[in-house]
Each structure stands twice: as C-alpha cells, then as structure tokens.
Design a protein around this motif. Sequence first.
Motif, PDB file in Angstrom:
ATOM      1  N   SER A  85       1.205  -1.248  -0.042  1.00  0.00           N
ATOM      2  CA  SER A  85      -0.276   0.498  -0.148  1.00  0.00           C
ATOM      3  C   SER A  85       0.570   1.215   0.574  1.00  0.00           C
ATOM      4  O   SER A  85       1.984   0.986   0.264  1.00  0.00           O
ATOM      5  CB  SER A  85      -0.925  -0.479   1.357  1.00  0.00           C
ATOM      6  N   CYS A  86       0.165   2.235   0.253  1.00  0.00           N
ATOM      7  CA  CYS A  86       1.259   3.793   0.104  1.00  0.00           C
ATOM      8  C   CYS A  86       2.140   3.660   1.650  1.00  0.00           C
ATOM      9  O   CYS A  86       3.592   3.653   1.311  1.00  0.00           O
ATOM     10  CB  CYS A  86       0.181   4.950   0.459  1.00  0.00           C
ATOM     11  N   ALA A  87       1.090   3.027   2.733  1.00  0.00           N
ATOM     12  CA  ALA A  87       1.955   3.263   3.131  1.00  0.00           C
ATOM     13  C   ALA A  87       3.182   1.672   3.553  1.00  0.00           C
ATOM     14  O   ALA A  87       4.266   2.453   5.084  1.00  0.00           O
ATOM     15  CB  ALA A  87       1.286   2.534   4.686  1.00  0.00           C
ATOM     16  N   SER A  88       2.772   1.207   2.860  1.00  0.00           N
ATOM     17  CA  SER A  88       4.289   0.477   3.418  1.00  0.00           C
ATOM     18  C   SER A  88       5.727   1.125   2.700  1.00  0.00           C
ATOM     19  O   SER A  88       6.307   0.311   3.569  1.00  0.00           O
ATOM     20  CB  SER A  88       4.143  -0.985   1.876  1.00  0.00           C
ATOM     21  N   CYS A  89       6.008   2.017   1.808  1.00  0.00           N
ATOM     22  CA  CYS A  89       7.119   3.066   1.734  1.00  0.00           C
ATOM     23  C   CYS A  89       6.426   4.366   2.930  1.00  0.00           C
ATOM     24  O   CYS A  89       8.208   5.007   3.175  1.00  0.00           O
ATOM     25  CB  CYS A  89       7.458   3.581   0.248  1.00  0.00           C
ATOM     26  N   HIS A  90       5.757   4.562   2.830  1.00  0.00           N
ATOM     27  CA  HIS A  90       6.213   5.522   3.837  1.00  0.00           C
ATOM     28  C   HIS A  90       4.919   4.772   5.539  1.00  0.00           C
ATOM     29  O   HIS A  90       3.792   5.451   5.287  1.00  0.00           O
ATOM     30  CB  HIS A  90       5.003   6.325   3.025  1.00  0.00           C
ATOM     31  N   PRO A  91       5.759   4.400   6.150  1.00  0.00           N
ATOM     32  CA  PRO A  91       4.302   4.037   7.317  1.00  0.00           C
ATOM     33  C   PRO A  91       4.555   5.272   8.821  1.00  0.00           C
ATOM     34  O   PRO A  91       5.835   6.054   8.822  1.00  0.00           O
ATOM     35  CB  PRO A  91       5.648   2.880   8.005  1.00  0.00           C
ATOM     36  N   VAL A  97       8.843   7.617   6.858  1.00  0.00           N
ATOM     37  CA  VAL A  97       9.841   6.717   5.581  1.00  0.00           C
ATOM     38  C   VAL A  97       9.379   5.629   6.026  1.00  0.00           C
ATOM     39  O   VAL A  97       9.417   4.974   7.016  1.00  0.00           O
ATOM     40  CB  VAL A  97      11.259   7.806   5.529  1.00  0.00           C
ATOM     41  N   ASP A  98      10.561   4.825   4.872  1.00  0.00           N
ATOM     42  CA  ASP A  98      10.864   3.134   5.379  1.00  0.00           C
ATOM     43  C   ASP A  98      11.904   2.596   5.466  1.00  0.00           C
ATOM     44  O   ASP A  98      12.075   1.795   5.999  1.00  0.00           O
ATOM     45  CB  ASP A  98      10.942   2.489   3.160  1.00  0.00           C
ATOM     46  N   THR A 117      10.197  11.808   2.990  1.00  0.00           N
ATOM     47  CA  THR A 117       8.587  11.762   3.519  1.00  0.00           C
ATOM     48  C   THR A 117       7.590  11.737   3.623  1.00  0.00           C
ATOM     49  O   THR A 117       6.781  12.906   2.214  1.00  0.00           O
ATOM     50  CB  THR A 117       9.227  12.100   4.890  1.00  0.00           C
ATOM     51  N   VAL A 118       5.985  11.338   3.883  1.00  0.00           N
ATOM     52  CA  VAL A 118       4.761  12.457   3.320  1.00  0.00           C
ATOM     53  C   VAL A 118       4.263  13.390   4.289  1.00  0.00           C
ATOM     54  O   VAL A 118       3.377  13.959   4.042  1.00  0.00           O
ATOM     55  CB  VAL A 118       3.557  10.893   2.749  1.00  0.00           C
ATOM     56  N   PHE A 119       5.141  12.971   5.184  1.00  0.00           N
ATOM     57  CA  PHE A 119       4.411  14.510   6.195  1.00  0.00           C
ATOM     58  C   PHE A 119       4.648  15.478   5.843  1.00  0.00           C
ATOM     59  O   PHE A 119       5.920  15.909   4.929  1.00  0.00           O
ATOM     60  CB  PHE A 119       5.083  14.022   8.123  1.00  0.00           C
ATOM     61  N   ASN A 120       3.205  16.449   6.239  1.00  0.00           N
ATOM     62  CA  ASN A 120       3.706  18.022   5.598  1.00  0.00           C
ATOM     63  C   ASN A 120       4.387  18.283   4.085  1.00  0.00           C
ATOM     64  O   ASN A 120       4.406  19.317   3.634  1.00  0.00           O
ATOM     65  CB  ASN A 120       5.441  18.201   6.395  1.00  0.00           C
ATOM     66  N   LEU A 121       4.114  17.311   3.495  1.00  0.00           N
ATOM     67  CA  LEU A 121       3.589  17.594   2.098  1.00  0.00           C
ATOM     68  C   LEU A 121       2.304  18.851   1.518  1.00  0.00           C
ATOM     69  O   LEU A 121       3.081  19.214   0.360  1.00  0.00           O
ATOM     70  CB  LEU A 121       3.442  16.574   1.376  1.00  0.00           C
TER      71      LEU A 121
END
Lengths: 346, 558
Positions: A85-91, A97-98, A117-121
Amino acid sequence: MGIVANRSTKAAAVRRGLLAAMAACAGFAHGAAMARDEHDVVTAGVAAVEVIVPLPRSVPADPARAALGGRLFADPLLSRDGSRSCASCHPLEHGGVDGLPRARASDGRALLRNSPTVFNLAFDLFYNWDGATESLPTHDARVLRNPALMGMDEQELLVRLKRDPSYRQAFAQCYPGGISVGNVLDALATYERTLVTPDSRFDRFLRGERSALNAEELRGYGLFRSLGCIACHQGQNIGGNLLQRFGVFEDTSAGRRAGEPVDYGRYVATGDEADREVFRVPSLRNVAVTAPYFHDGRAPTLSMAVATMARVQLGRNVPEQDIASIVAFLGTLTGRYQGRELRAPQ
Amino acid sequence: MSSTHEPLRILLPAAAALLLLALLTLLSVGSRSTELALLDRMQGSLQSYELRDTELTRDALLSRAGLLPNYDPLADDRSAMRAAIGQLQQVVGEASHATQQALQQPLAALVADQQAKLAAVERFKSGNALLRNSLLYFAYVGPALRLPLQQQALAARLGRLSYAVLSFLQSPTREVEQEILSLLAAMEHAPGGGPDLDSLVAHGRLLVRVLPRVDQQLQAIHASPIGARVQALREAAMARGAAEERLAQHYRQGMYAASLCLLASIAWLLARLRSRALALRSAEDRLRRQRMQLLESNKLATLGLHLEGVAHDLRSPLQAVRSSASQVARVWPGLQAAMDRMAASDPALQLDDMPWHSLRPVLESLPDDLQAQSAALSDLAQYLLDFGRPRAAGQQAAFDLNKSIGQALRLVRHSIRRRTDRFELQLAEGLPPARGDPFALGQVLVNLLDNALHALAGRQQAVRIRTRLSMHGGLCVEVEDEGHGIAPEHMARLFEPFFTTKQGRGGTGLGLGLSRAMLESMGATLDIASTPGVGTRATIIMQAAARGPATGGNDGQH
C-alpha cells in the motif's frame, strides 16, 4: 478577500524582511562582532524569524473524505499484486519513510530513489526528488501507475473498489459521482494533506517559547543561519519550495555507491541541460527521523549529511563540534502527529 | 361551411400557435447565452491571474533585493497562477466551438509564456539562493579572517576584493569581474590563508558566475510578455462577448416578434372560441324551443286524433235529435189543430202557466228551428270528422271554395270574436270549383287566421278574408290583417319548421311550413307579403277544377 488578506500579511512579511536586511547590513558594516557570538546571531534571527514559519496546528479538510483517503492509503488493494500500500513505503509510525537508502521496487529490479516522507507535503511546492509534479493528485496518479511502485491499472482499480460494498458506500457518502479515478485521487490527496506534524520544539520556540531549545540547539540554529543552510532551507516547510543543484562547489558523483548509475535529477523530468543534477531542496522537518539522506540515500546519518551539505553546497569544511550543534538543532524540527512525536524507523 | 374544412380551420391556428411557442422557447434558450456568463467568468479568472502574475514579478524583485524572508510567497504565486490558468482552460473548454476557436491560440501563447516565466522563476530562485548565501559568506567570513600582521598584502587584497564585490553588485561589468577573478586567483592558496580563505575564493568565483545569471533571469521574468498575452486574450474574449451579445440581441428581437405573433394567434383563437360558444348557445336555445314546440304539437296532434272520436260520438245522438225533430215537425200541424180546438172550448187553457194563445206563436217555429239547428250541429260534427280524418297527400276533389271557407270559419268563430270587431269576409260570386282537398285548405285557413288574429294589437284592427279569380285562371284566397307585420329579418325564415315569434304564446312554429307543404301537395301556392306596422297578407292560389260549376257564394257577413 483571500487575496487581499494574503497580500497584507505578505506586506507585513516584507517589512519585517526589510528590517532583517538592515540588521544584516549593520552586521556587514561592523563585521567581526556578529560572527562569533551565537547569541547575537540568535537575536538577529529573532528579527528575521519569518525566514522559517511554524506549521499550523491543524489543516482544514473534509473529515469523511480524509478518512476514506486514509483507508485507501493503507489498503494493499491499490497495488496490482496486492503486496503493498502507500503506507508500505511511507509508514506513518516511522516518520513517513521506509528507512531504506532506496525504495524497494515491486519487481525487485528497478532502481529507485530514497522514499521521501509524506509528512507535511501540503507545504511542499514540488513532489518527487526531481520536482516533476506540482499537483498532489497528479503525483499520486503517477505513483499508482508506475509499474515499479503500485503498477495499478485505473480500470482494474475501479473494478476492485466497486467490488467492495464498504468502499461503494463510503464513496457514495463522500462524492456525488461515487467511485471514480478522480475521486480516488482526491480522497488520497485530501488525506495526505492532513499529515501535518506541528508543535516541534523549534516551532514552539518560533512561537515564543524560548526555553524550548537548549544552548546547544540554539548554537546549532545560529550556525544553520550563519553558514547559509537557511538560504535554501527556508519557509514554512524549511525547504520543499526550491530546486537546487546537488554539488555547487564540488562534484558529488564521488559520493555515489559503486555500480550505481548517475541520477541526473530534474533533467530526467524536463530534459533541460540546465536541470542536470538539479534536485528538489527537501523539507528539513522531521529530518532526524527520516534517515538515510539524499535522493540516493547515500548518507546514513544526519551528521554525515550535514557535513556533505556544508562541503558541496556551501563550500565549507565545518568542524565536528559545529556539525554536532547543527544536528542537535535539526533534532528540534521533529514534530508531532496525532499527539505523538515522530520516531525513526527501527 | 362544409364539414371537411371545419377541423382544418381550428387545427391550423392551433398548430401555428404551438409552432410559435416552440420557436419562442428556442429563442429564449438562445438568448440566455450561457456563453456570456462564461466569458464573464473568464474575464474574472484573467483578472486574478494577472494580479498573481504581477505579484510573482514583484516578489521575484523583492527576493533579489533580499526583502523576502523566504520563497513561500513565490511558491504561493506560482500555485495560484497555475490554478488560475487551469480555471481559464476549464472555462474555455466549456465554451462553444466558436469561442474555443477564437481563444485557443492566445491561450496557448499565454500558457507557453507562463511556462517559460515559471521556469525562469525557478532558476532565478536557485541562483538567488546561492547568490545570497555567497554574499552572506562575504559578510560573515571576509572581515573575520584573522590574518597575521605579516600578511599585509593579503589583507590589502581582501579589502580591494570587498570593494570590488560591492561595485560588482552595483554594476556587474566585465572589468570588475576581471578584477575580482584576478584578485581571487592571487589569493588562492596564499600562505597563511587557511580553509576559510579557500572558501572565500570559491564563493567569490561562484558569485561572479551566478550574479549575472540571476539578473538575467530576473530580467527575463520582468520582460515576460504575459501582460500582453493576457491583454490579447482579454480582447479576444471581449470580441467574442460582443459577437455573442449581438447574437443574443437578434434572439431577443426574434423573441419579441414571435411573442407578438403568438399573442395575435391566441387572440384570434379566443375570438373564434367566443363566436363558437355564442353559436352553440343559440343552437342550444333553438333546440330547447323546438323540443317544447314538438311537445306542444304532439299535444295538438293527440287532440286532433281524439277530435275524430268526439265528432263520431256526437254524430249518433245528433242523428237521434234530428229524427226526433222531424218526427215532431211531422206531428206538429195535427197537434196544433187539436190544441186550437181545446182552446176554443176552454179559453183559459194554459200550458206551463202560460195561456195557449200567447204560447202558440212561440211554439209554432220550434220544430223547424229544432230541425235546422240539429242539422247544423250534425254538419259541424261531420266537418270535424272529415277535418280530423287522416288524408292521403294531394287528395284531389272539386269543391266549392267559398263554402269550404264558411265551414272552416265555424271552427274559429270564437277566436275571431274575441280578437276583433272588424272581421270582413269578401267572397266573390260565381267562382269555379276549386281542385284539391277542402279540409286541408280549411286547416291552412284556420292556421292563417290564427296568425292574423295574433298579429292584431287591438279590436279596431281588421282581419279580412277575400276570394277572387286570379289572373291565370286560378282561385285566389287572401287572408289580410292590419297587425304589426313581420320584421324583414324574419321574412326569409317564415317557412322554416319551428320558426315562431309567438314563443310561449301557443305558437308551434309548425304552421306556415306545414301549410305551404299541404297546399303544394294539391298544386296550390302560398305567399306572404308584409309591411311592418301596416299589416300582413297571405295569398293562396288554388287551381280551378276542370269542369262543373259549383253553387253560388255564401252569405256575405258572418
């Protein structure tokens, strides 16, 4: 109205910026005193405090759509083979991040870049290391289609989602059009924009809580400014809004791991000669928990990354002690998600 | 009006009205012109786009001057511009083909220029970050270099370098660039310089390389023709708007014309509807009247049927009365002689308290009177019987016209007396016998007399019946009155069945039509002439019978 309000705050920012510039000029005239006294730097920094802006504590979002997006984000149904899932690389529990130098391709062969990282994008201007896209739904669509990542066919995705009654119901509740590619991407983007990590110690400091940073971290902040890191890592996201050549003063190809091909960065996306070796300046928020560093994950530790940056970008050889201070300062940029401070991957 | 044309006359205007309505709807849809609203929205988007573009240029300049704290405002401007252009593209995508044709080219030009400008902005940002960093380094490190006293030459070079950089910032000329580069070359790897000096040299070289590029980008940003592109797009949109407005104007004019036509056709239809409603109502009235008249005539017909029976019933007792009367007349002379003889012997002889000598003259005429009156009654009964008896149409017989008239008059004697003091009967002498049905003629006469009597306003007005020989050998009967006459508009309809002006006064409206039909069946004619206010004359022309003269006229006065 929005424009007017925006312009007035911008005008205020410009005025304060002007003050900071005058202070800097004064520093240039008087010279020596400023350089060696961290406290002076910090005091000057208070005047120029809007170079870095604290994150908002919450972002407006449609809660139902965000919840639906969150479910999609974590659902392996979105990958062709159902393995990721998206969360696999972006836990999210690990800084988004992975923790790998390079993301794992689904086929195990393609050579990818380090997972950002997906945070604060929500506060980034560009996505991907090469800034190839500026629209979050477009970016997500690319990731979904990319055979090395999710490898998903849009029609197949719709078929899968429509097979699930709970998805049918959730989409019908959130969108008049029900399940569609556009709505899937909108739900994902809506959710991703809510991934904000406010209340880092540095943001608290910026908001006036002077004790939030200790002396070492304060010294690091002073060096961050005086060495010139802040020339690129600025703004609300401390980066993410600028493109820059990787290797201004030195060729960085020496840092590549053996056998890896050259990554030409933005040139890959634009084909423009001027874009060779140009990458997005990443946000430094949560940087302490998102190792390893750089587009190819070549720097396993933050101090190595800081030393590299100082050398290749700023033309400086920074002493160990200063690097340690800067690393200490960077540690104060780790924010909180859902009330908990972010942690690094194990 | 023939019945095949009737539905067509209604359908055609209705179809025309429907057609006009459809046309009106079409025109109204056309005149609404969503295109104008669309173009309006586009002008709005263009305005906010232009504003953002101006802000982007300004923020780039501020950034170059070091007056922007970070690049977030530039990022915001960029995103806002991209959103605005997306909006523009969407609006144009929704527009009509003509609008798309007109705007595609200027919009494409704008998009291309925007891309170029945004790319220039990104390069400017990258260069500007380096430039500001190097300047900061000069400000930070230059004066901080702790040079030993014996390094006077180096210190002097450093001073010259600082001033050269300052003047390069003011005007980056080739000479200053050369001076800086030669100073940096001399300082590079200078003994006692150290890593800070090497960094300074590197930053100096970067500065000299980057500054002209940054200013070049800035100039490109500033000189970007986006303003002109926006203006071109705006003018194209306005031209399209004007064209749309003209079209909408035409639609509105068409709408006005169609509305007028629709109004006219509706008015016409309404008028037709109203006239039809009126006709329908009068037809309904006529029908109701006719039904009542039918009932009335039915009553009369019933009466006529019974008349025969009554006459028949009357005849037998009358026959008995007549034979009794003749018997009395036969025995009367003997009876009289016997009574005379008794009176001679007894002068005080009384009958019913009256003395015989005064009673005798009264009784003398009694048997004859009785016989004559019973014969007259019998005649009347016979006439009623014949009058009421159904006849075959056009029954022909020779008859005495005057006598027939006299017999018929007996039926209406009372009506005549009730209505007028001046009833005149002028019967010509020596008329030939008439041919036809005397009873039918009697019916017609009764009818005509009835009409004449009803036309009278008072008893002093006269009613005349006249017989004479007509010019062509026929026999003429005229029934004339001095009544109110017949209105000219009624003359044409006199012979229509059920036409009557005696509504509610016993008229059935069957009289004249039926009379004429009966007369025509025996070869006679009926004509009516009338002068309102003067009177009416009905003229019957009978055919004369081929031979056999009839008996002379009846008594002149009735």
